[in-house]
Every structure is written in structure tokens, then in C-alpha cells.
Design a protein around this motif. Sequence first.
Motif, mmCIF file in Angstrom:
data_model
loop_
_atom_site.group_PDB
_atom_site.id
_atom_site.type_symbol
_atom_site.label_atom_id
_atom_site.label_comp_id
_atom_site.label_asym_id
_atom_site.label_seq_id
_atom_site.Cartn_x
_atom_site.Cartn_y
_atom_site.Cartn_z
ATOM 1 N N HIS A 24 0.863 -1.183 0.000
ATOM 2 C CA HIS A 24 0.000 0.000 0.000
ATOM 3 C C HIS A 24 0.898 1.230 0.000
ATOM 4 O O HIS A 24 1.660 1.444 0.958
ATOM 5 N N PRO A 25 0.865 2.066 -1.056
ATOM 6 C CA PRO A 25 1.794 3.203 -1.139
ATOM 7 C C PRO A 25 1.762 4.119 0.072
ATOM 8 O O PRO A 25 2.793 4.676 0.455
ATOM 9 N N CYS A 26 0.590 4.286 0.684
ATOM 10 C CA CYS A 26 0.493 5.196 1.830
ATOM 11 C C CYS A 26 1.298 4.704 3.030
ATOM 12 O O CYS A 26 1.714 5.513 3.869
ATOM 13 N N GLU A 27 1.505 3.388 3.120
ATOM 14 C CA GLU A 27 2.240 2.839 4.254
ATOM 15 C C GLU A 27 3.734 3.137 4.161
ATOM 16 O O GLU A 27 4.430 3.180 5.172
ATOM 17 N N THR A 28 4.244 3.306 2.941
ATOM 18 C CA THR A 28 5.668 3.561 2.762
ATOM 19 C C THR A 28 5.968 5.038 2.514
ATOM 20 O O THR A 28 7.132 5.403 2.319
ATOM 21 N N CYS A 29 4.933 5.871 2.505
ATOM 22 C CA CYS A 29 5.115 7.308 2.309
ATOM 23 C C CYS A 29 5.415 7.959 3.655
ATOM 24 O O CYS A 29 4.561 7.966 4.558
ATOM 25 N N THR A 30 6.599 8.505 3.800
ATOM 26 C CA THR A 30 6.994 9.082 5.095
ATOM 27 C C THR A 30 6.586 10.542 5.236
ATOM 28 O O THR A 30 6.244 11.002 6.334
ATOM 29 N N GLU A 31 6.599 11.296 4.152
ATOM 30 C CA GLU A 31 6.287 12.728 4.218
ATOM 31 C C GLU A 31 4.791 13.003 4.334
ATOM 32 O O GLU A 31 4.374 13.972 4.958
ATOM 33 N N LYS A 32 3.982 12.160 3.690
ATOM 34 C CA LYS A 32 2.523 12.292 3.691
ATOM 35 C C LYS A 32 2.059 13.731 3.402
ATOM 36 O O LYS A 32 1.359 14.364 4.202
ATOM 37 N N PRO A 33 2.444 14.270 2.246
ATOM 38 C CA PRO A 33 2.074 15.657 1.921
ATOM 39 C C PRO A 33 0.575 15.879 1.790
ATOM 40 O O PRO A 33 0.102 17.000 1.975
ATOM 41 N N CYS A 34 -0.190 14.828 1.493
ATOM 42 C CA CYS A 34 -1.640 15.009 1.366
ATOM 43 C C CYS A 34 -2.267 15.462 2.677
ATOM 44 O O CYS A 34 -3.303 16.129 2.681
ATOM 45 N N LEU A 35 -1.646 15.104 3.800
ATOM 46 C CA LEU A 35 -2.191 15.480 5.103
ATOM 47 C C LEU A 35 -1.825 16.907 5.495
ATOM 48 O O LEU A 35 -2.394 17.461 6.438
ATOM 49 N N LYS A 36 -0.863 17.502 4.771
ATOM 50 C CA LYS A 36 -0.368 18.831 5.145
ATOM 51 C C LYS A 36 -0.783 19.919 4.165
ATOM 52 O O LYS A 36 -0.603 21.105 4.446
ATOM 53 N N THR A 37 -1.336 19.522 3.018
ATOM 54 C CA THR A 37 -1.548 20.472 1.932
ATOM 55 C C THR A 37 -2.962 21.032 1.874
ATOM 56 O O THR A 37 -3.167 22.150 1.392
ATOM 57 N N CYS A 38 -3.951 20.280 2.355
ATOM 58 C CA CYS A 38 -5.333 20.746 2.260
ATOM 59 C C CYS A 38 -5.497 22.072 2.995
ATOM 60 O O CYS A 38 -5.274 22.148 4.208
#
Length: 234
Positions: free
Chosen positions: A156-170
Motif C-alpha cells: 500500500h503506497p500510503c504505508e511507505t510514504c513518510t512525508e505524507k504531503p496530502c495530510l499537510k496540503t489541504c
Amino acid sequence: MSGPLQVAHWLEAELERHGLHLRGVVDFVDGDGGPRLADGGMARQVLLIGNIGGSLWEPFRAWRSKQADGGGEHPLDAWSKEVIGAVAGTCGATAYFPSDPPYQPFQTWAMKAEGLRASPLGILIHPQYGLWHGYRGALGLPEPLPFNRTARAASHPCETCTEKPCLKTCPAGAVTAETFEVVTCRRHLATTEGRDGCRAKGCLARAACPVGSFFRYPEDQLRFHMEALGLPPG
């Protein structure tokens, strides 16, 4: 089309002519758990049909330009039904669409066929296409056709994404690791900032995801999808 293999090849070629792709195949043993066909029987195979990136945009625009009413209130749905419905009629399948009752479990089918899981935005994220893909319909068949199965996602790509920009950009803070606050999002889109930002350029949180950025929709397609939300002018 003299046999199942020829039908399968024709079907994929006909879909691609319209910018659509066979996105996944789900088999049901003896129809158990499958959707009901138009003749009352149970489907033994479901084919998921959809877009990869902006693959459907130009064929859809060309079709819409020829419609006296621009394709009606929901032109992309109308186009999808025309194209996929015609394919269904030729190969003896039953067509299903996300907008039509009885509503079918498209996300469940996609997760089963491709091993996808939801992103924080609620959109299923693909390891190659990211958030830039969709399902426009499905075909139910009384007998399975011989398709090469789509490889299931290994992780699952979200599990290996460390920066998680989707959570910071909205800009409205509507996206969190736990949920996507639809009401908060729509309230923001109704503001001047929302009109000039996400409504004009597409969801900023979605665009921030680094997975599959090559497949990002063209800007006019992004605006079309935002306008389809039916929000009042900002």
C-alpha cells in the motif's frame, strides 16, 4: 468474433479506442457472490472498466462537442453509458455503472481485482497511477473470458510514504490520517480562496501525492470534475 479469446481481444481494443481500459477482473465461482445479470442469472465474471490518467478525456471531449445539449446534466456518465453499453450489447454482457441503482460494490471489486486500498482522501490509490485513475463502469458476464489477470499491488503506497504531503496540503484541514471531512471540504470550496484554489486547479491535497504524478489529469479535466460537484459560484 468466433471464440472467447477473440471476444476478449476485441473488447480490450474497443475500450482503448475510447480511452478506456480493462482495469481488473473478478471471477465468481458458479456466480456465487456475483451481481445479477439482465436475464436474471448471476454473473460469473465482472470486468472493471475505467481510465488511466487522462486517457478518456480527449475521446469524451470530442463526443461532448457533438451533443446538442453538451451531453446533458451529467455528460461523463452519459458518455460512459453510451460507450460501455455498446460494448456490453455486442459481447452479451450486462453493464453496471457507479451512478445507477442497484449500486454495485465497485471499490470492493477493485480491491479484490487489483489489491488496492483507500488513501486518506478516500480514493483508492494505485501503486503506479496513484490517485489518477477511475472506474467508469463494469461488465457482468455469464461465462468467463480468458483475460490476463492484473497483478495485485504488492504494498500500500500510503504505508511507505513518510512525508505524507496530502495530510499537510489541504487548505481547509479536511484531510487527516483517520478521515476525509467532506463537509469541511465543501465549505472551503464555496469560499473565494477555495474557488481560486482547488476549484480552479483541482484538489491540492490530491495533487500533493507523489505517487503516479505522471498520470495527473490535464487542467481542464480537473476543472470539469470540480464543477461537477455542483457548488454555487464563489
